[in-house]
Write a protein that holds these residues in place. Structure first.
Motif, PDB file in Angstrom:
ATOM      1  N   SER A 269      -4.292   4.565  -4.200  1.00  0.00           N
ATOM      2  CA  SER A 269      -3.223   5.555  -4.080  1.00  0.00           C
ATOM      3  C   SER A 269      -3.641   6.718  -3.183  1.00  0.00           C
ATOM      4  O   SER A 269      -2.826   7.256  -2.421  1.00  0.00           O
ATOM      5  N   TRP A 270      -4.914   7.086  -3.231  1.00  0.00           N
ATOM      6  CA  TRP A 270      -5.425   8.172  -2.388  1.00  0.00           C
ATOM      7  C   TRP A 270      -5.332   7.787  -0.915  1.00  0.00           C
ATOM      8  O   TRP A 270      -4.935   8.599  -0.078  1.00  0.00           O
ATOM      9  N   SER A 271      -5.708   6.562  -0.596  1.00  0.00           N
ATOM     10  CA  SER A 271      -5.684   6.104   0.790  1.00  0.00           C
ATOM     11  C   SER A 271      -4.268   6.136   1.357  1.00  0.00           C
ATOM     12  O   SER A 271      -4.049   6.596   2.479  1.00  0.00           O
ATOM     13  N   ILE A 272      -3.310   5.660   0.577  1.00  0.00           N
ATOM     14  CA  ILE A 272      -1.929   5.590   1.064  1.00  0.00           C
ATOM     15  C   ILE A 272      -1.356   6.986   1.275  1.00  0.00           C
ATOM     16  O   ILE A 272      -0.782   7.288   2.324  1.00  0.00           O
ATOM     17  N   SER A 273      -1.502   7.860   0.285  1.00  0.00           N
ATOM     18  CA  SER A 273      -0.873   9.179   0.345  1.00  0.00           C
ATOM     19  C   SER A 273      -1.592  10.137   1.280  1.00  0.00           C
ATOM     20  O   SER A 273      -0.960  11.000   1.894  1.00  0.00           O
ATOM     21  N   ASN A 274      -2.919   9.995   1.394  1.00  0.00           N
ATOM     22  CA  ASN A 274      -3.688  10.942   2.199  1.00  0.00           C
ATOM     23  C   ASN A 274      -4.102  10.394   3.545  1.00  0.00           C
ATOM     24  O   ASN A 274      -3.836  11.010   4.578  1.00  0.00           O
ATOM     25  N   VAL A 275      -4.747   9.238   3.538  1.00  0.00           N
ATOM     26  CA  VAL A 275      -5.264   8.702   4.789  1.00  0.00           C
ATOM     27  C   VAL A 275      -4.139   8.407   5.770  1.00  0.00           C
ATOM     28  O   VAL A 275      -4.209   8.747   6.953  1.00  0.00           O
ATOM     29  N   TYR A 276      -3.061   7.780   5.299  1.00  0.00           N
ATOM     30  CA  TYR A 276      -1.976   7.425   6.201  1.00  0.00           C
ATOM     31  C   TYR A 276      -1.198   8.657   6.656  1.00  0.00           C
ATOM     32  O   TYR A 276      -0.777   8.750   7.805  1.00  0.00           O
ATOM     33  N   LEU A 277      -1.004   9.645   5.755  1.00  0.00           N
ATOM     34  CA  LEU A 277      -0.364  10.887   6.171  1.00  0.00           C
ATOM     35  C   LEU A 277      -1.283  11.661   7.107  1.00  0.00           C
ATOM     36  O   LEU A 277      -0.837  12.255   8.091  1.00  0.00           O
TER      37      LEU A 277
END
Length: 442
Positions: A269-277
């Motif tokens: 969930s961290w990767s999707i919400s933070n890394v991609y943003l």
């Protein structure tokens, strides 16, 4: 009328720059999705969690020993390019390159010497000392490649940055797929090192194509001249160190109070919400940071550019945040697998917090462009303290949900403190257009 035309021209430049880097980032994200899916299927939640810890160790050591030269390097190169003095640009480029080797060697040696205590702290056992020590190679090559990317950004060579980003992820897929297929988790350290080497070679290729004159500089001059660059990057280095250590602590906290699987759910969930943003924000920052640095002494221009960038950030990032919130369950299933259903709940919390992160991002660039060390340190360190403190507060009664709520509240705090801190720097306020966009997406 002239101001309106300048504003339109400026926004067009922002959109064009974002388009160049952003289009490559869309392809990069697509390739990252493929890579993430492959890793999730081949390694499962435990492998994803272990990979997150390994990558965090590399980032932590690199940030601790990197002295912020990537941040200050962009600023130094951008200012040198603004003078149109080829000799100055050449010296700054050589200075950045040499210091990247120095910090890379120091980082690699530090990880080798501290591999045992890091293993104990991360896994409550010394069994991971050898693989952690081997990650020193990844620290060295990543330090150099990041400095080379900073050189491309400082010269505003966005096309080369875009190509390096896409090709780099494509190479990582080619590297990790056979390794994880045949060796699984046992091949993880080798895969990380090979990806770092490939990124180094790739960034070196694009930097070698820049038309920068050769410069001569003694070792003593390298050290003396580098002090100013290190001083400029100090605040960025400290905030990066604190941020990386904080995320390392959060993962270790989850591992200690929960399980490695829980770390995997958090990582997803961290990767999707933070890394991609963050990919979107980096696309915009590629040109915005050097532009803002060039006019950092003119507060009127600074505030105008930040308001324009806020508008562009919301127009591009707003729909992405809304889409991630609506389709969170589908996104987790597609990017990972049905085993990661716990991540859906966390993702919803993180996406809401990411909205406040998006609002705060253009404002925090003001401190960086002006080299305001105190403001950078206070905002970044205090955010991490608040985030971890809230996790401690909510974990007992809410568990993993407490991490999500802590993320939202900490970024509301971050937005408020930024407005307070930048006030003496530029008297920044949102203009009417920015307020309308903020209210609309809220």
């Amino acid at each position: 009328m002239s101001d309106t035309q300048d504003s339109i021209k400026s926004k067009k430049q922002m959109i064009k720059s974002t388009g160049i880097v952003g289009s490559s980032q869309i392809l990069t994200v697509a390739l990252q999705i493929v890579r993430t899916k492959i890793i999730a299927l081949l390694l499962g939640p435990t492998g994803v969690g272990l990979l997150g810890i390994y990558n965090n160790i590399v980032d932590m050591v690199r940030n601790v020993t990197g002295l912020g030269i990537n941040f200050s390097g962009v600023r130094e190169i951008a200012q040198a390019c603004g003078t149109n003095d080829e000799a100055t640009v050449a010296k700054k480029a050589l200075l950045l390159r040499r210091w990247s080797y120095i910090t890379g060697i120091v980082g690699a040696l530090a990880l080798i010497l501290l591999c045992y205590p890091i293993s104990i702290f991360s896994f409550n056992t010394g069994d991971y000392s050898l693989p952690i020590a081997c990650l020193a190679a990844a620290v060295f090559f990543t330090s150099i490649s990041q400095a080379q990317i900073a050189l491309l950004q400082g010269t505003r060579n966005l096309v080369s940055m875009a190509k390096a980003s896409v090709i780099g992820v494509l190479l990582s897929i080619v590297i990790v797929t056979p390794i994880y297929y045949f060796w699984g988790i046992d091949g993880m350290v080798v895969a990380i090192i090979l990806m770092a080497i490939s990124n180094f070679l790739l960034s070196h290729y694009f930097v070698s194509r820049l038309k920068i004159s050769k410069a001569q500089m003694s070792f003593k001059e390298t050290i003396n001249s580098g002090r100013e660059m290190v001083k400029l990057g100090f605040a960025s280095a400290i905030s990066g160190i604190i941020g990386t250590i904080a995320m390392y602590y959060v993962r270790s906290f989850i591992s200690g109070h929960g399980s490695i699987d829980d770390v995997g759910f958090f990582q997803a969930s961290w990767s999707i919400s933070n890394v991609y943003l963050l990919t979107v924000l980096n696309a915009m920052a590629a040109d915005f940071f050097p532009r803002l640095t060039a006019v950092n002494n003119d507060n009127e221009k600074v505030n105008r550019l930040v308001n324009e960038q806020t508008e562009i950030a919301l127009l591009i990032g707003g729909p992405l945040i809304i889409a991630m919130f609506i389709f969170s369950s589908l996104i987790i299933t597609i990017l990972y697998s049905s085993e990661f259903s716990v991540s859906v709940m966390l993702l919803n919390y993180f996406v809401v917090g990411s909205f406040f992160k998006l609002l705060s991002w253009p404002i925090c660039i003001i401190s960086g462009a002006k080299g305001a060390i105190k403001q950078i340190l206070i905002s970044e360190i205090s955010w991490n303290i608040v985030f971890i403190g809230l996790i401690w507060m909510f974990w007992g009664s809410m568990g993993m949900k407490g991490i999500g709520l802590a993320y939202i509240l900490s970024y509301i705090y971050y937005l408020v403190i930024l407005f307070i801190l930048v006030n003496p720097l530029s008297r920044f306020r949102w203009d009417k257009t920015s307020v309308k966009h903020v209210l609309f997406y809220s």
